[in-house]
Scaffold this motif. Structure first.
Motif, PDB file in Angstrom:
ATOM      1  N   GLY A  43       0.778  -1.222   0.000  1.00  0.00           N
ATOM      2  CA  GLY A  43       0.000   0.000   0.000  1.00  0.00           C
ATOM      3  C   GLY A  43       0.814   1.277   0.000  1.00  0.00           C
ATOM      4  O   GLY A  43       0.273   2.368   0.211  1.00  0.00           O
ATOM      5  N   VAL A  44       2.124   1.161  -0.258  1.00  0.00           N
ATOM      6  CA  VAL A  44       2.999   2.341  -0.282  1.00  0.00           C
ATOM      7  C   VAL A  44       3.019   2.943  -1.684  1.00  0.00           C
ATOM      8  O   VAL A  44       3.077   2.224  -2.683  1.00  0.00           O
ATOM      9  N   ASP A  45       2.966   4.250  -1.757  1.00  0.00           N
ATOM     10  CA  ASP A  45       3.081   4.972  -3.031  1.00  0.00           C
ATOM     11  C   ASP A  45       4.561   5.030  -3.402  1.00  0.00           C
ATOM     12  O   ASP A  45       5.311   5.855  -2.880  1.00  0.00           O
ATOM     13  N   CYS A  46       5.006   4.127  -4.285  1.00  0.00           N
ATOM     14  CA  CYS A  46       6.433   3.986  -4.577  1.00  0.00           C
ATOM     15  C   CYS A  46       6.702   4.106  -6.069  1.00  0.00           C
ATOM     16  O   CYS A  46       6.047   3.452  -6.886  1.00  0.00           O
ATOM     17  N   ASP A  47       7.672   4.955  -6.423  1.00  0.00           N
ATOM     18  CA  ASP A  47       8.103   5.110  -7.817  1.00  0.00           C
ATOM     19  C   ASP A  47       9.547   4.632  -7.958  1.00  0.00           C
ATOM     20  O   ASP A  47      10.286   4.557  -6.974  1.00  0.00           O
ATOM     21  N   GLN A  48       9.932   4.346  -9.200  1.00  0.00           N
ATOM     22  CA  GLN A  48      11.283   3.861  -9.474  1.00  0.00           C
ATOM     23  C   GLN A  48      12.013   4.806 -10.416  1.00  0.00           C
ATOM     24  O   GLN A  48      11.450   5.282 -11.394  1.00  0.00           O
ATOM     25  N   LEU A  49      13.285   5.068 -10.099  1.00  0.00           N
ATOM     26  CA  LEU A  49      14.147   5.870 -10.953  1.00  0.00           C
ATOM     27  C   LEU A  49      15.388   5.039 -11.270  1.00  0.00           C
ATOM     28  O   LEU A  49      16.078   4.576 -10.359  1.00  0.00           O
ATOM     29  N   VAL A  50      15.654   4.819 -12.558  1.00  0.00           N
ATOM     30  CA  VAL A  50      16.805   4.016 -12.975  1.00  0.00           C
ATOM     31  C   VAL A  50      17.945   4.937 -13.385  1.00  0.00           C
ATOM     32  O   VAL A  50      17.803   5.761 -14.287  1.00  0.00           O
ATOM     33  N   MET A  51      19.072   4.784 -12.709  1.00  0.00           N
ATOM     34  CA  MET A  51      20.272   5.557 -13.032  1.00  0.00           C
ATOM     35  C   MET A  51      21.192   4.685 -13.879  1.00  0.00           C
ATOM     36  O   MET A  51      21.457   3.534 -13.527  1.00  0.00           O
ATOM     37  N   PRO A  52      21.695   5.194 -14.992  1.00  0.00           N
ATOM     38  CA  PRO A  52      22.596   4.384 -15.832  1.00  0.00           C
ATOM     39  C   PRO A  52      23.951   4.186 -15.164  1.00  0.00           C
ATOM     40  O   PRO A  52      24.362   4.963 -14.297  1.00  0.00           O
ATOM     41  N   TYR A  53      24.628   3.093 -15.543  1.00  0.00           N
ATOM     42  CA  TYR A  53      25.999   2.873 -15.084  1.00  0.00           C
ATOM     43  C   TYR A  53      26.889   3.959 -15.699  1.00  0.00           C
ATOM     44  O   TYR A  53      27.046   4.034 -16.906  1.00  0.00           O
ATOM     45  N   GLN A  54      27.432   4.826 -14.868  1.00  0.00           N
ATOM     46  CA  GLN A  54      28.301   5.895 -15.353  1.00  0.00           C
ATOM     47  C   GLN A  54      29.127   6.426 -14.191  1.00  0.00           C
ATOM     48  O   GLN A  54      28.934   6.024 -13.036  1.00  0.00           O
ATOM     49  N   LYS A  55      30.043   7.328 -14.494  1.00  0.00           N
ATOM     50  CA  LYS A  55      30.935   7.858 -13.468  1.00  0.00           C
ATOM     51  C   LYS A  55      30.146   8.617 -12.400  1.00  0.00           C
ATOM     52  O   LYS A  55      29.065   9.137 -12.650  1.00  0.00           O
TER      53      LYS A  55
END
Length: 251
Positions: A31-43
């Motif tokens: 029941g948690v309002d959860c979003d996802q953010l994907v960070m690319p492999y980088q420096k």
């Protein structure tokens, strides 16, 4: 009326991949309002720039969960810059690359001060607790140990690259802390077939006569097939200061 809990889960990966993390799935089921953010492999500095670019979005959450050492630092720092009161949690703070330590005392002290603002750190190795207490002075009370595992790929071959027709070979798979130089030399000296699966930025040096094939950034399914059809999967690391090889070993 209490404010609804809003969680941002920041993970490393390919931003084009739309797969939702199990962490997000479970939080949503609860029941948690959860979003996802994907960070690319980088420096690291590129990640910091991207995180600052996303700063307005980050400010909309009251909990930020990251799943990697550098991401944890970057998003905790962004929270401090924004004066955001969000809770900062890292799940799986594995030191797979170079530690955030410059060797200049005031700078190192400032870096460690950012880590002091973490509210909870989940590690999968008790030794990592001692490591991060020594490295950044994080309070032991903030750590939680949790056993680690992962779901094996649903299929392990055959694939276009690896199948029963592929000549047998020794393989080495990985991104962090891998001693590909020694592996390459061993393949050449033994006159056997070898396969390396590594990051696209990895520079592999092999002799002109070596029977070595190099693949970059293959999927987990391809990597599983690579192991399945090999004579042996080899894990060689440069040093014992960074975690490396556990995913490949367990797979």
């Amino acid at each position: 009326m209490p404010r609804r809990l809003r969680v941002l889960f920041v993970t490393l990966g390919d931003p084009q991949n739309t797969r939702i993390s199990d962490v997000v799935v479970r939080l949503r089921a609860a029941g948690v309002d959860c979003d996802q953010l994907v960070m690319p492999y980088q420096k690291r500095w590129k990640r910091l720039i991207k995180a600052l670019w996303c700063a307005r979005r980050v400010a909309n959450y009251n909990v930020v969960i990251t799943n990697e050492y550098n991401n944890g630092f970057v998003f905790t720092l962004v929270g401090q810059i924004l004066k955001n009161n969000a809770k900062n949690i890292i799940i799986g703070m594995n030191l797979s690359g170079r530690a955030l330590k410059i060797g200049v005392k005031p700078i190192d002290k400032a870096i460690s001060a950012v880590f002091q603002h973490l509210d909870r750190v989940v590690v999968h190795s008790r030794e990592e607790i001692d490591l991060f207490v020594r490295l950044h002075g994080i309070s032991r009370d903030k750590f939680t140990f949790s056993s680690w595992g992962f779901d094996a790929p649903s299929a392990s071959g055959p694939t276009a690259h690896f199948n029963s027709d592929t000549p047998r070979y020794f393989c080495m798979i990985g991104r962090n802390n891998r001693d590909f130089t020694t592996f390459s030399a061993a393949i050449a000296s033994c006159d056997v077939d070898g396969v390396i699966v590594c990051d696209k930025d990895e520079k592999i040096v092999a002799s002109a006569t070596s029977r070595l094939k190099v693949f970059h950034n293959l999927s987990m399914e391809e990597c599983a097939a690579c192991v399945r059809y090999s004579l042996a999967n080899v894990i060689l690391v440069h040093d014992a200061n960074r975690g490396a090889g556990h995913i490949t070993a367990v797979m």
